[in-house]
Design an enzyme around this catalytic site. Structure first.
Site, PDB file in Angstrom:
ATOM      1  N   GLY A 274      18.111   2.486   7.962  1.00 22.39           N
ATOM      2  CA  GLY A 274      17.616   1.890   6.717  1.00 22.39           C
ATOM      3  C   GLY A 274      16.777   2.811   5.857  1.00 22.39           C
ATOM      4  N   TYR A 364      24.391  -4.896  -5.934  1.00 23.50           N
ATOM      5  CA  TYR A 364      22.948  -4.803  -5.643  1.00 23.50           C
ATOM      6  C   TYR A 364      22.134  -4.367  -6.856  1.00 23.50           C
ATOM      7  CZ  TYR A 364      25.068  -4.063  -0.999  1.00 23.50           C
ATOM      8  OH  TYR A 364      25.828  -4.145   0.128  1.00 23.50           O
ATOM      9  N   CYS A 391      39.202  -5.247 -14.775  1.00 26.30           N
ATOM     10  CA  CYS A 391      39.081  -6.427 -15.633  1.00 26.30           C
ATOM     11  C   CYS A 391      37.849  -7.211 -15.243  1.00 26.30           C
ATOM     12  CB  CYS A 391      40.311  -7.305 -15.443  1.00 26.30           C
ATOM     13  SG  CYS A 391      41.513  -6.959 -16.671  1.00 26.30           S
ATOM     14  N   TYR A 421      28.421   3.682   1.709  1.00 31.58           N
ATOM     15  CA  TYR A 421      28.727   2.327   1.237  1.00 31.58           C
ATOM     16  C   TYR A 421      29.490   2.298  -0.084  1.00 31.58           C
ATOM     17  CZ  TYR A 421      25.313   1.427   4.880  1.00 31.58           C
ATOM     18  OH  TYR A 421      24.642   1.421   6.090  1.00 31.58           O
TER      19      TYR A 421
HETATM   20  C1  LIG Z   1      21.956  -2.489  12.725  1.00 34.73           C
HETATM   21  C2  LIG Z   1      22.036  -1.465  11.667  1.00 34.73           C
HETATM   22  N1  LIG Z   1      21.782  -0.190  11.999  1.00 34.73           N
HETATM   23  C3  LIG Z   1      21.859   0.794  11.075  1.00 34.73           C
HETATM   24  C4  LIG Z   1      22.192   0.526   9.772  1.00 34.73           C
HETATM   25  C5  LIG Z   1      22.259   1.665   8.818  1.00 34.73           C
HETATM   26  O1  LIG Z   1      21.444   1.524   7.744  1.00 34.73           O
HETATM   27  P1  LIG Z   1      21.292   2.691   6.684  1.00 34.73           P
HETATM   28  O2  LIG Z   1      22.650   3.128   6.293  1.00 34.73           O
HETATM   29  O3  LIG Z   1      20.555   2.090   5.584  1.00 34.73           O
HETATM   30  O4  LIG Z   1      20.532   3.780   7.380  1.00 34.73           O
HETATM   31  C6  LIG Z   1      22.454  -0.783   9.385  1.00 34.73           C
HETATM   32  C7  LIG Z   1      22.707  -1.133   7.978  1.00 34.73           C
HETATM   33  O5  LIG Z   1      21.806  -1.598   7.296  1.00 34.73           O
HETATM   34  C8  LIG Z   1      22.390  -1.811  10.357  1.00 34.73           C
HETATM   35  O6  LIG Z   1      22.665  -3.066  10.049  1.00 34.73           O
HETATM   36  N1  LIG Z   2      26.034  -2.103   2.150  1.00 31.26           N
HETATM   37  C1  LIG Z   2      24.648  -1.965   1.826  1.00 31.26           C
HETATM   38  C2  LIG Z   2      23.808  -1.650   3.015  1.00 31.26           C
HETATM   39  C3  LIG Z   2      23.972  -2.599   4.138  1.00 31.26           C
HETATM   40  C4  LIG Z   2      23.936  -1.837   5.363  1.00 31.26           C
HETATM   41  C5  LIG Z   2      24.449  -2.550   6.559  1.00 31.26           C
HETATM   42  N2  LIG Z   2      23.521  -3.460   7.173  1.00 31.26           N
HETATM   43  C6  LIG Z   2      24.459  -0.957   0.705  1.00 31.26           C
HETATM   44  O1  LIG Z   2      25.373  -0.521   0.118  1.00 31.26           O
HETATM   45  O2  LIG Z   2      23.369  -0.615   0.356  1.00 31.26           O
END
Ligand SMILES: Cc1ncc(COP(=O)(O)O)c(C=O)c1O
Ligand SMILES: N[C@@H](CCCC[NH3+])C(=O)O
Length: 463
Positions: A274, A364, A391, A421
């Site tokens: 995160g 987001y 579209c 992502y």
């Molecule tokens: C359990 C878990 N670990 C790791 C991550 C990787 O997060 P990030 O890509 O923000 O480091 C996520 C996504 O939020 C997750 O859900």
């Molecule tokens: N998909 C999200 C993050 C979620 C990560 C998975 N828990 C993004 O683009 O920021």
């Protein structure tokens, strides 16, 4: 055609966010937003010595361009900062055989959360013992496969899942390592949809109401499961070290309490991923070493207070490793000045991709930046919006950016920070095929994920 007239006239300041200043040099690349091996040479953006024009001619646009050495360096930055801990690359951020293999070569393990991601990891030749399996709703087939192939750890997310896994492990005569995902109740400062540790959401067991304690107790007493430890992940794109610290303190306290109450040793504590990355000048991520020092200090403190040994730590960064390593290369199709209130105008720059290759802006409200990549320009900076070809009026790639007012059809533009992502959450909305990922290393480019084709889409359409 130039759109200079009107570009900086009128009340345009009210049209842009306060942090977005008019650049002194619209051709300058803001350091930290670009992969390490990107530079502007003779006006044109280059990566590892290859010009974007050459890449566009060879591989087409749109394309994700991946700086493999940058990715590897970021892998090492995390493993060095967390020496003695396990760093799991979160495959959900971007998953391909080449990337998982590169992560493994740099000493990382891999966090997977579906049979699809497991399949890629196995196809890449990764050792199942170096995988961790997540998911709030793993299927029976996924749990069965995970146990059968000897996945290193399975992070459980519900009491039903603990029962299912115990039964499957018993049937297979195995004893998988299990972690319990704890919802520590930290309100992380990020978009609601990517925060995962406030109370009203689907992940993990609540710490506050005792569910996490009970889940760990059940795993510890299960016939066929081995409790490896606790896991906590509070969300994604978080800059606030204090949120990670509070979360680490809470989960470490539970870890200590369980060891004392149940008279067991929990070998590991996983603090999740995160960690934020920079998409624009307003983002200021902490270096891995700072994050590591802060987290270690908290865990050491809690363990000392409980007079227990410090467990092995693990973390799961995805975005902060792969996000900054990639930019998306687009070709400009149409350029349309749109006159807004007070006579100010915004330049709508349409590119050949959009929400199908980057849904984050729409989903987001994410911010990105962009630059004119195929040439430099002496034109006035114009307040622009980079939009796609779909579209959908929400089909915005970069909401606010200054681009040279003479930007024109046929120009290439690059959007940095799209490694995480974007391809992994891509779609083929409007039957726009997903772009390829082109990896550049040692001055050579190779496709690591092929461009989807209309034929691919038609093959699934059985009439
Ligand atoms: C359990 C878990 N670990 C790791 C991550 C990787 O997060 P990030 O890509 O923000 O480091 C996520 C996504 O939020 C997750 O859900
Ligand atoms: N998909 C999200 C993050 C979620 C990560 C998975 N828990 C993004 O683009 O920021």
């Amino acid at each position: 055609m130039s759109h200079e007239a009107g570009a900086l006239h009128g009340d345009f300041a009210s049209l842009r966010p306060s942090w977005l200043g008019v650049p002194e040099d619209v051709n300058a690349l803001v350091p930290d937003l670009w992969p390490a091996n990107v530079e502007r040479a003779a006006g044109t953006l280059h990566i590892g010595g290859l010009s974007v024009e050459k890449l566009a001619a060879e591989f087409g646009t749109p394309a994700y361009v991946f700086d493999e050495d940058d990715f590897r360096a970021r892998c090492r930055a995390w493993t060095e900062a967390f020496e003695g801990a396990d760093v799991f690359y979160a495959a959900k951020a971007f998953c391909s055989k080449a990337v998982l293999r590169a992560a493994a070569e740099e000493g990382l393990s891999v966090d997977v959360c579906t049979a699809g991601e497991i399949a890629v990891a196995l196809a890449a030749g990764l050792d199942p013992a170096r995988l961790g399996l997540h998911g709030n709703n793993k299927s029976l087939a996924e749990l069965h496969q995970a146990v059968e192939i000897g996945i290193g750890r399975i992070v459980v997310d519900s009491l039903q899942e603990i029962e299912r896994l115990d039964t499957i492990a018993g049937e297979l005569g195995r004893r998988p390592m299990v972690m319990v995902r704890v919802n520590v109740g930290v309100e992380a400062h990020t978009h609601e949809y990517i925060a995962t540790a406030h109370e009203d959401q689907k992940f993990g067991f609540s710490l506050a109401d005792g569910d996490a304690y009970e889940a760990a107790r059940r795993v510890a007493h299960a016939d066929n499961l081995e409790l490896l430890g606790l896991h906590s992940h509070i969300g994604s794109q978080i800059f606030d070290t204090a949120a990670f610290e509070v979360s680490a303190a809470r989960v470490a306290r539970l870890h200590a309490q369980l060891q004392t109450d149940l008279d067991i040793t929990l070998a590991e504590l996983d603090l999740g991923g995160g960690f934020g990355m920079a998409y624009t000048t307003q983002d200021d991520p902490q270096p891995p070493a700072v994050i590591a020092a802060a987290l270690r200090r908290i865990v050491d403190r809690e363990c000392a207070a409980a007079s227990i040994d410090v467990p092995r730590l693990s973390i799961e960064p995805g975005r902060s490793i792969v996000g900054p390593s990639t930019f998306t290369l687009y070709e400009v199709g149409t350029v349309k000045p749109v006159t807004l209130s007070a006579g100010a105008s915004r330049l709508y720059v349409s590119v050949d991709g959009g929400i199908s290759d980057n849904i984050r802006t729409a989903l987001y409200d994410a911010t990105y930046s962009a630059t004119l990549a195929s040439r430099s320009s002496t034109a006035t900076p114009a307040l622009a919006r980079v939009v796609g070809k779909h579209c959908e009026s929400g089909d915005i790639v970069v909401k606010d950016e200054f681009l040279p007012a003479d930007i024109a059809p046929g120009d290439l533009i690059a959007v940095p920070g799209t490694g995480a992502y974007c391809r992994s959450m891509g779609s083929n909305y409007n039957h726009v095929p997903r772009p390829p990922v082109v990896a550049v290393r040692n001055g050579e480019a190779r496709v690591i994920l092929a461009r989807e084709t209309v034929e691919d889409l038609l093959r699934l359409d059985l009439g």
